[in-house]
Enzyme design. Structure first.
Site, mmCIF file in Angstrom:
data_model
loop_
_atom_site.group_PDB
_atom_site.id
_atom_site.type_symbol
_atom_site.label_atom_id
_atom_site.label_comp_id
_atom_site.label_asym_id
_atom_site.label_seq_id
_atom_site.Cartn_x
_atom_site.Cartn_y
_atom_site.Cartn_z
ATOM 1 N N GLN A 226 -23.662 48.822 -5.621
ATOM 2 C CA GLN A 226 -24.136 49.098 -6.967
ATOM 3 C C GLN A 226 -23.700 50.494 -7.422
ATOM 4 O OE1 GLN A 226 -28.256 47.007 -5.634
ATOM 5 N NE2 GLN A 226 -28.458 48.218 -7.495
ATOM 6 N N ARG B 231 -35.627 46.430 -7.699
ATOM 7 C CA ARG B 231 -35.753 46.211 -9.139
ATOM 8 C C ARG B 231 -36.780 47.145 -9.780
ATOM 9 N NH1 ARG B 231 -35.368 40.417 -12.375
ATOM 10 N NH2 ARG B 231 -34.664 41.377 -14.285
ATOM 11 N N CYS B 232 -36.666 48.426 -9.490
ATOM 12 C CA CYS B 232 -37.552 49.388 -10.152
ATOM 13 C C CYS B 232 -37.002 50.781 -9.918
ATOM 14 C CB CYS B 232 -38.959 49.308 -9.578
ATOM 15 S SG CYS B 232 -39.073 49.797 -7.851
ATOM 16 N N GLU C 57 -36.284 46.311 -15.477
ATOM 17 C CA GLU C 57 -37.242 46.276 -14.381
ATOM 18 C C GLU C 57 -38.695 46.210 -14.815
ATOM 19 O OE1 GLU C 57 -34.267 48.823 -11.533
ATOM 20 O OE2 GLU C 57 -35.736 49.888 -12.710
#
Ligand SMILES: Cc1cc2nc3c(=O)[nH]c(=O)nc-3n(C[C@H](O)[C@H](O)[C@H](O)COP(=O)(O)OP(=O)(O)OC[C@H]3O[C@@H](n4cnc5c(N)ncnc54)[C@H](O)[C@@H]3O)c2cc1C
Lengths: 291, 793
Positions: B221, B368-369, B738
């Protein structure tokens, strides 16, 4: 997926398949739907030297009902065939209730009932259904055919009664002597999950009395559990709130669950009890509706 | 006449995702799709034990298998000073174990062979002699006196503590509690979960001896960070390293850290001078790579009788596994945990945080945060519900009373963050209206009389997105800015590259929309490319919802630079001075005679064919963007449930989501993100966790044990929006990737707890599996912070 090395055979007849199994001398495995065998090979828990793929043998995918109500399920009849069958809807409520809760739609398109019985997973749904129904497995080997009651077919976890060179050809549900009724309830954490606990109930009634009963339990023991005492307690009497509660207690006692990440043993017993009550209460309702 | 922005696919257009064209045709290009000439395959042998000394490793049988090219062990790595590598959180992590293994699944050896089957067979032929050591599987065990020392490799490490950290105003908070009428307490565990992208991690390292250049195709990523890390670890010059992150099959934070597999494949390629491919299998991914959460939280709230919150105290014990490789770039040890309670006006707060080593896989990545925000917001919203219950107040009213009000922005939170905008009460009202709050409360009372248990749960929160700003956020010393480079071709078509890296977020679609909005070039005329460090401008990658807040801002800024130059070209073409040129979407015109104009395409053409004297040719530029602050979207999620008292099974009746993520670039993508996030939230609340038995065996190493939600059981979601533009972002966007994963779980849990209200049960730890709900309901006891695997009966 990287399984160990194996030879792949694709026989065109049952006789040829049996010959291959015989030749494999215990190191050969039948591939039906592959929904249990292939995951085991992926994990390298199963490392067969030979795969005998029976999918190209014609005439094994049937689902038929005889005039007397006997049901025949061929070795290549898929879960999805059973799920979509109007025959089952009409004749066999326990099976009709179980078919849609096996695995997920993708697995159901491939997996077979007979393969599930052979796999003898204590969490397999069909084994308890067949036990409740007093079903029979027909096996064929070099020396011909024999019938094995579903209740005896499972020898232990992941062990069945077949000899290494025998094929299970079909499963049979014997003709009912009364009006068949019952159901299947399964507690799962999500669609496609194996049962935390599952209960199969099959009863036959005549003139308001239960004349035959079977209760099979999924996922609450080292292998599928035949709750015979619970089932027997229902026979010869009408269903009442009291008899239902009693049978439910006996079924919960018959369960031998273990605590694990799906739930505690006592919880699983509670589920068995609740499900027996719910299925049998449903039976009472449907008998009342019919009357 | 100005262009119709929606028609050209600008801001606000629900433009179809351009990347889906290849994905749904099976034409994506993932790492595993790449085949290089002469490529070899690598497999990793992993430890079966959670804690054990390695007495010996015998690789002779593996070497003997035909087709095996290389067998690597820790010893061999050590001889090249590569047995350990730095993590992105300033710790070290074993590449291949030398002294001992510290978690089940740890990398012990690697085989490189002609194909993956041979490599796998050869891994099984390696004989490792382990001496089992006592195992630590949770922070309580890790802190116990006499606990086995996990990180005996580290000098000056005498216990299992990773860090002790605190933030906030201790004295002020103490005073607040002294004045409290009521003190509410809560204790819970946010269980370990795994981001579990469908594509696992993998790499193809290709070292070319002739050019000395190392190319690595990799599931990352953050390609530029990886390049910096590889330069450090492998001691190769940066310009000789090219990291390519092709299509990614999801990331969710799992693909931020540097994994041993990447490093091993790189070394193998250097040694063998051939491309080496490593593709992790699903089990390897689930048991060894960046998990999320696993934090024990407890806290208390000082309350005044009338409902005002006076102060909050929190403590966290976080389980980091064997190596601290959270990969979080803030200066704060426990990430942004102290963003908790940011939407409430609270005078004083204090947080203490302790991190611990255990014999579990490393990580604690931001699944996801933003870093630890999910745990923070979950605790916040569970605490708020408990406090409202203790006060006997309506949970919606209690929130409304304590919200930061619209007119109070900018607002400094008790923990020191600066929130800048929002309409919290309005979002709550929209949500309550949509769910039919008052009616449901009546329905619930009616149902109760008939023995049915209904519940409603609310979760409202503002969360910090977009790490970072360069003052407080960096990785390996590199500041957390981001970048965009725009090249407008002669025909007015363009290519845009950014330092972010999409993993499913739809950058190829939305970035083009921002350019379309700024320049009037139709979105379809713009190609977006990311992930190749040789071509993309330097950026920090995609996680923490930072793409739109940071890289997205850079896209707007670079477009504006292009527009500024185009204006000069327009003036030249129109033969007027620049001051006399006006802009409308896609076109410059002469102020005094609006009919006389040139399009942005005309300007692009002129940049290459007809530029004025003294003006550099070309229409290309780059922008780097360092955000002045985090962005603060707000969300209100409300769920209603029914609990079956005989089985503990709970069904979701309705879910309403109100999101204020500022200006929406592509509403369809925003909605997709919210639905995906709510699905993950529902999964965490209902079924998802990775647990360990007493020996440290991972329960959850495949998809039969680690449950991903499917369309079958996931409830439907009703979405609503409120828009409060971000005051400091060039296009007013705040980020949405998110919010729902972060804020969603508490709505479901609060709903179940509401259904059990009056039974004395205050908390059941996630996942709320039916057995836990049933047990809590029947025993009238909380299920908090218990070891997830039961061993009694
Ligand atoms: C994701 C997933 C979820 C699942 N969930 C459930 C569930 O909820 N409930 C459930 O009951 N099952 C579940 N299953 C298992 C599934 O139902 C399988 O289809 C079934 O257990 C085996 O049937 P099969 O035809 O696929 O057998 P295979 O996998 O082909 O074979 C299984 C075993 O039986 C042997 N065998 C198969 N057919 C014969 C035969 N005719 N004669 C002799 N031996 C034979 C094979 O050699 C092998 O050892 C799940 C499977 C998956 C992958």
């Amino acid at each position: 997926m990287y399984p160990t090395r194996f030879n792949y055979e694709s026989p065109k007849s049952i006789a040829e398949a049996i010959a291959l199994l015989h030749q494999g001398g215990g190191e050969a495995k039948i591939l039906a739907g592959g929904q249990s065998l292939v995951p085991m090979m992926r994990l390298r828990f199963a490392a067969p030297e030979m795969i005998v793929d029976i999918n190209n043998i014609p005439g094994l995918d049937y689902l038929t009902v005889d005039a007397d109500g006997t049901i025949h399920i061929g070795a290549l009849c898929r879960h999805s065939d059973l799920e979509k069958s109007s025959l089952l809807m009409a004749h066999q409520p326990t099976m009709a209730a179980a078919a849609p809760v096996i695995a997920d739609p993708i697995v159901r398109n491939r997996g077979t009932l007979v393969g599930s019985l052979c796999h003898a997973d204590p969490q397999g749904d069909w084994s308890s259904v067949m036990m409740a129904l007093g079903g029979i497995v027909v096996a064929q080997g070099p020396n011909g055919r024999r019938s094995i009651p579903a209740a005896d077919f499972v020898k232990g976890p992941f062990q069945n009664m077949l000899a290494f060179d025998e094929i299970a050809i079909e499963a049979i549900v014997p003709a009912p002597k009364g009006i068949p009724n019952g159901g299947y309830l399964k507690l799962e954490r999500r669609v496609g999950d194996f049962a935390t606990a599952g209960v199969a109930v099959a009863v036959e009634s005549s003139q308001g009395l239960i004349i035959r009963a079977g209760i099979g339990l999924t996922g609450v023991g080292g292998s599928t559990i035949n709750a015979t005492a619970a089932a027997q307690s229902l026979v010869g009497a009408p269903l009442t709130a009291g008899s239902i509660a009693h049978a439910a207690d006996l079924a919960a006692q018959a369960a031998q669950p273990r605590s694990d990440h799906r739930g505690s043993a006592s919880y699983k017993r509670q589920i068995v009890k609740t499900f027996v009550v719910r299925i049998l209460s449903g039976v009472v309702e449907s008998i009342e509706r019919a009357a | 006449m100005s262009l119709d922005e929606i028609k050209i696919g600008g801001m606000g257009a629900s433009r179809r995702r351009v990347e889906d064209n290849r994905f749904i045709r099976g034409k994506g290009n993932y790492v595993d799709d790449i085949v290089l000439p002469g490529m070899l395959h690598m497999e990793i042998l992993r430890s079966p034990l959670a804690h054990a000394r390695i007495k010996s490793i015998d690789t002779s049988k593996a070497w003997a298998i035909p087709g095996v090219r290389l067998v690597m062990t820790g010893e061999m790595m050590a001889s090249r000073n590569l047995a350990w590598m730095p993590t992105l959180s300033y710790d070290t992590q074993a590449v291949l174990a030398t002294d001992k293994v510290r978690f089940q699944g740890q990398e012990v050896a690697c085989v490189i062979a002609d194909d993956a089957y041979i490599a796998k067979d050869a891994c099984e032929a390696i004989v490792v002699d382990y001496e089992p050591l006592p195992v630590v599987v949770n922070p309580i065990q890790a802190m116990a006196p006499g606990a086995p020392l996990i990180r005996d490799d580290k000098e000056n490490q005498h216990d299992n503590v990773v860090f002790d950290w605190e933030v906030g105003d201790k004295d002020g908070t103490e005073k607040a509690f002294a004045q409290a009428d009521v003190v509410s307490k809560l204790e819970l565990h946010y269980p370990r979960s795994h981001p579990s992208p469908l594509e696992t991690c993998g790499s193809i390292a290709d070292f070319d001896r002739a050019t000395s250049k190392l190319t690595v195709y990799m599931t990352t990523q953050a390609p530029h960070i990886i390049r910096a890390a590889v330069a450090m670890v492998a001691e190769l010059p940066e310009h000789m390293i090219r990291i390519v992150s092709p299509d990614l099959g999801g990331g969710f934070g799992n693909k931020v850290p540097v994994y041993p597999g990447y490093v091993a494949s790189i070394l193998a390629s250097i040694l063998l001078e051939r491309p080496v491919k490593w593709i992790e299998d699903k089990t390897g991914n689930l048991i060894s790579t960046g998990f999320g959460r696993d934090v024990y939280l407890r806290g208390e709230m000082a309350l005044r009788k009338d409902g005002k919150i006076l102060g909050v105290r929190m403590h966290t014990d976080s389980d980091h596994g064997a190596f601290f490789s959270d990969a979080q770039p803030s200066k704060f040890k426990i990430g942004l945990m102290h963003s908790a309670f940011a939407c409430y006006d609270i005078p004083a707060a204090h947080l203490t945080a302790r991190g611990l080593y255990t014999n579990k896989a490393p990580g604690g990545v931001a699944y996801r945060c933003s870093f630890r925000v999910t745990e923070a917001m979950f605790f916040q919203e569970r605490m708020v519900q408990a406090a409202a219950d203790d006060l006997g107040m309506d949970q919606a009213e209690f929130r409304r009373l304590n919200f930061v009000r619209d007119e109070d922005f900018p607002h400094r939170t008790a923990f020191g963050f600066l929130t800048d905008s929002g309409q919290y009460a309005k979002c709550l009202d929209v949500g309550l209206e949509a769910i039919g709050y008052k009616d449901f409360l009546k329905q619930k009372e009616e149902a109760k009389k008939r023995g049915r248990l209904l519940g409603i749960g609310i979760s409202t929160m503002t969360e910090p997105l977009g790490a970072g700003n360069s003052r407080e956020y960096d990785i390996l010393g590199i500041k957390m800015f981001d970048s965009a480079e725009l090249r407008v071709h002669m025909s007015g078509k363009a290519i845009l590259r950014t330092g972010a890296k999409s993993q499913g977020q739809g950058h190829e679609t939305t970035w083009a929309q921002i350019v379309a909005h700024e320049l009037g070039i139709p979105a379809d005329d713009i190609t977006v490319e990311e992930g190749d460090t040789d071509t993309a401008p330097f950026g920090m990658g995609t996680y923490a919802s930072r793409s739109t807040p940071v890289a997205g801002a850079a896209v707007a800024m670079v477009s504006r630079k292009i527009r500024a130059k185009a204006r000069k070209l327009a003036a030249h073409l129109l033969e007027v001075s620049e001051e006399d040129v006006e802009w409308e979407l896609g076109r410059f015109y002469v102020r005094s005679s609006p009919d006389r104009g040139v399009t942005i395409q005309d300007c692009a053409n002129a940049a290459y064919s007809n530029m004025p004297d003294g003006l550099e040719p070309g229409l290309e530029n780059t922008a780097y963007y360092d955000p002045p602050n985090l962005t603060w979207p707000f969300a209100c999620y409300i769920a209603t449930v029914e609990v079956d008292p005989e089985t503990g099974v709970w069904d979701v009746l309705n879910v309403v989501a109100v999101d204020d993520c500022g200006v929406r670039i592509n509403p369809m993508i925003v909605e997709g993100q919210i639905m995906g996030g709510l699905t993950e939230a529902y999964a965490m609340a209902s079924m998802q966790f990775i647990t360990f038995d007493a020996e440290g065996n991972c329960v959850g190493s495949n998809y039969m044990d680690y449950l991903l939600p499917t369309a079958w059981e996931t409830p439907g979601f009703e979405l609503h929006e409120v828009v409060t533009p971000c005051p400091h972002h060039p296009i007013g966007a705040k980020g949405i990737g998110e919010c729902a994963t972060v804020g969603g779980p508490a709505a479901f849990v609060n709903a179940v707890m509401d259904a059990l209200k009056g039974t004395g049960v205050r908390n059941i730890d996630m996942p709320l599996l039916p057995d836990r709900v049933y047990e809590a309901f029947t025993t009238r006891r909380d299920i908090s912070g218990m070891p997830p695997v039961k061993t009694e009966d």
